[in-house]
Every structure is written in C-alpha cells, then in structure tokens.
Design an enzyme around this catalytic site. Sequence first.
Site, short mmCIF file in Angstrom:
data_model
loop_
_atom_site.label_atom_id
_atom_site.label_comp_id
_atom_site.label_asym_id
_atom_site.label_seq_id
_atom_site.Cartn_x
_atom_site.Cartn_y
_atom_site.Cartn_z
CG HIS A 39 -2.11 -0.99 0.97
ND1 HIS A 39 -3.25 -0.69 0.28
CD2 HIS A 39 -2.22 -2.29 1.34
CE1 HIS A 39 -4.04 -1.77 0.24
NE2 HIS A 39 -3.43 -2.76 0.87
CB THR A 40 4.45 1.90 0.00
OG1 THR A 40 4.74 0.66 -0.65
CG2 THR A 40 4.61 1.73 1.50
N GLY A 128 -7.76 -13.28 -7.94
CA GLY A 128 -8.14 -12.85 -6.58
C GLY A 128 -7.21 -13.35 -5.49
N GLY A 130 -4.23 -12.33 -4.98
CA GLY A 130 -3.24 -11.31 -4.64
C GLY A 130 -1.97 -11.48 -5.47
CG LEU A 131 -0.61 -14.76 -6.52
CD1 LEU A 131 -0.55 -16.24 -6.90
CD2 LEU A 131 0.63 -14.38 -5.72
CD GLU A 166 -6.62 -2.98 -11.99
OE1 GLU A 166 -7.18 -3.69 -11.18
OE2 GLU A 166 -5.73 -3.40 -12.75
CG ASP A 178 -0.22 -4.90 -8.73
OD1 ASP A 178 0.67 -4.97 -7.86
OD2 ASP A 178 -1.44 -4.89 -8.46
CE1 TYR A 228 -4.91 -1.17 -3.31
CE2 TYR A 228 -5.96 0.60 -4.54
CZ TYR A 228 -4.83 -0.13 -4.22
OH TYR A 228 -3.63 0.20 -4.80
C1 GLA Z 1 -3.04 -3.97 -5.20
C2 GLA Z 1 -2.79 -2.78 -6.12
C3 GLA Z 1 -1.36 -2.27 -6.01
C4 GLA Z 1 -0.94 -2.06 -4.56
C5 GLA Z 1 -1.30 -3.27 -3.71
C6 GLA Z 1 -1.07 -3.03 -2.24
O1 GLA Z 1 -2.29 -5.07 -5.65
O2 GLA Z 1 -3.07 -3.13 -7.45
O3 GLA Z 1 -1.21 -1.09 -6.75
O4 GLA Z 1 -1.48 -0.88 -4.05
O5 GLA Z 1 -2.67 -3.65 -3.87
O6 GLA Z 1 0.28 -2.86 -1.99
#
Ligand code: GLA
Length: 386
Positions: A39-40, A128, A130-131, A166, A178, A228
């Site tokens: 989240h940075t 979904g 987180g990848l 996105e 990402d 988010y």
């Molecule tokens: C998702 C978002 C990224 C990032 C992460 C958290 O994957 O797509 O941009 O903010 O969450 O680090």
Amino acid sequence: MNLKKSRISLLKSFEQQFGPGPRPRAALAPGRVNLIGEHTDYNGGLVLPMAIDRHTAVVFRPSEEPYLCVYAADLKERAAFDLTKIERIKLPTQSWENYLLGTAWALKEKGVGLVGGDLLITSDLPAGAGLSSSAALEVAVGLALLALAGEKMDAQTLALCCQRAEHEFAGVRCGIMDQTVVARAKAGHALLLDCRSLEVTHVPIKLKGLSFAVFDTGVRHKLASSAYNTRRAECEHAAKVLGVKSLRETNLDAQLKALGKLSAAEERRVRHITTENARVVQFASALKRGDANELGYLLKASHTSLMLDYEVSCSELDDLVYELVSPCCGKDPCPGARMTGGGFGGSVVALLKTNNFSACRGAVAELAKGGCMLLSPGEGAKVVAL
Ligand code: GLA
C-alpha cells in the site's frame, strides 16, 4: 506457464476457435508476488515485488476487420469488440472484458493505431489470490495489441496505460506496482521500484537453500476494491492535512505541526506508510547480504503493521502467518511471513527453507485452502513465437 509444454495445445485451441491461417504469436505476462512495501505505491513510496512463473497468455493473429474477436478459453466465453467504438464506459466492473477494453482504450488515447485481430486468452494464475492476475491480463493484452498494430512502446509507458485501464474501466484506483513489475521484471531478481520517480533497481535474489512461497487462504472479499479505494482516500486526506504532496514526503516535523488534526485511524495509516517504506530499504539491503533472519523479521513486522495500523488483513491471513512462523506439526518455523497484495483475503508470502516446503504445505493445508506454490523470480512480459 511452461511454453514448451503448452505450445501445441495453445496452437490447437486457437485454430479450433479461429480456423486455420498464419501462425499466431503469444504475449506472455507473469503474475507477481510483492515481497514487501504494501500500500506504499499510491503514496509515492517504495515497493519490492518479483515476477513469478505463472502467466496469462494472449495468443493473437491479425485479421482484416476492425474488430477484436476474443475467446476467453478458461471461461469458454467469446466476445467481439468494434475498435471504431471503444469509448470510456460509465459503470466500471472487474469483468475480463473491461480489462481488455480498458487497455485498448488507454493505448488508443496514447495514440496507438489499433488494428483488428483474433485473440485467445488463457492463464494459470489464480484470480483474486493477490498475485496480480488483472495486471498480467492488461499487460499481455497491451503487448498483443501493440504487436498487432506493429508499434513499440517502452515498458513503463505500457504499465501506465494498463494502470489507467484499471482506474477507468475496472474502478480500482490502484498504484503502479503491479503493472510495472509485470512489464519490467528481470529473471532472478526482485524489482525495487520508487513509485515517485518510477526508477527501478533490480535486486538479485541469491538465498542459499531458501525460497519464497505463497500460501493462498482462498478467501475473496467482495468489498476488497471499495475498502482499497477508502484506504487511498484516507491517505490522500492525511497528506493534505500534513501539507505534503504524498505520504512519502511526511516526517516527524510535519506531524508535530499537525498535532491533533488527523483522526486516530489516519495517524495509524501514516505510521504504516512511513515504517513500511523504511522496511523496503532494509529488506533490499538484507536481500543483498542474504540475511535470512533480518528478512524474516521485516516480513513479520510488515504483517503486524498491515494488521494493526493499516487494517487490511483478516483472520484467515493472520492465522496462516501465525502458523507458518510457529514451530508446529514437526516443521521448522519459517523465518518470516506476511500477507501480500491488497489484503482482505488472498495470499501470504513466506520465506522458508526450500526443502521444508512440503512440511509447511502439510502443516497449513487446512488454512491454505486456495493452495500454495514455491516461487522462483521470473522475467517480465514479452511477445514470443509459438
Ligand atoms: C493492489 C494494487 C497495487 C498495490 C497493492 C497493495 O495489488 O493493485 O497497486 O497498491 O494492492 O500494496
């Protein structure tokens, strides 16, 4: 995705859908796991993800008509899009069509002369978890459309177009991590990205006898994307109150000046961002030294911060981290583990002894309902001949 193995079956499915013709090519984009720096990115901060050996493939061949005819092989769905009518749509949703349309739209806005083609999409990346399955889809589609148009674009500009897709079409105001790692990763390395300058440093991963692995809780939170966007808004508000452009710029003096002006929750968000940025620098340094203890310590500290200060974890992620780092079921504890990605479900990334992976997998099978995999740092997206 092992192209050597899947080449023939990709060609066969493509021909079945679109008939015989010139040999198609494929755009291959990897998923990613974020090692640290969560989240940075949308706070102008630092992140350290790596690409993994799971991909989304877009097999493509030009056609005469100004249409994209697409077959989503894993869903067995077909769709056709008129390239002369690609416009910004009003109701963003996270369907595969929107990622594709959004990417086409963003490239068009950048001046790419889109041309028609037949596209087959398939992936071995779980959605979904987180990848970054969505970034992989966007970047693979982007590369395929550029190749069809016979145009070139540098990898970071492509990543920015995909991020725009996105934001505008999927309704998630994600950062740039990402799409950047998917487009720019180097095999054998993690990618240290400064999200303010977009400067990249490739950090070699040389850990003797140790690997990173992901364990998927299988939990998919419906509210993840709205939560988010809420976190992002909280950070933007906190930055405004602190008088800085982004939370990357804040320091103790700014916080002293704004004493009492932030809510308690906003103060916790600020603390996560400032401590997490520092952890990214320390993690990259420990990676260079091959210092497993320090890496493990930083992973655990990051998880605690995400759980208590940023409040994006959930009990399933916490339980999984706890089990992995505890000596249980006769296995060695992992040096460290933490939730990875946006949170509210998804996966945990752990540092572990490579030959301890099976024991870990067995020990947490009940908690890692979505499965697990041992990772090796892969390379960024590319177009290949089939
Ligand atoms: C998702 C978002 C990224 C990032 C992460 C958290 O994957 O797509 O941009 O903010 O969450 O680090």
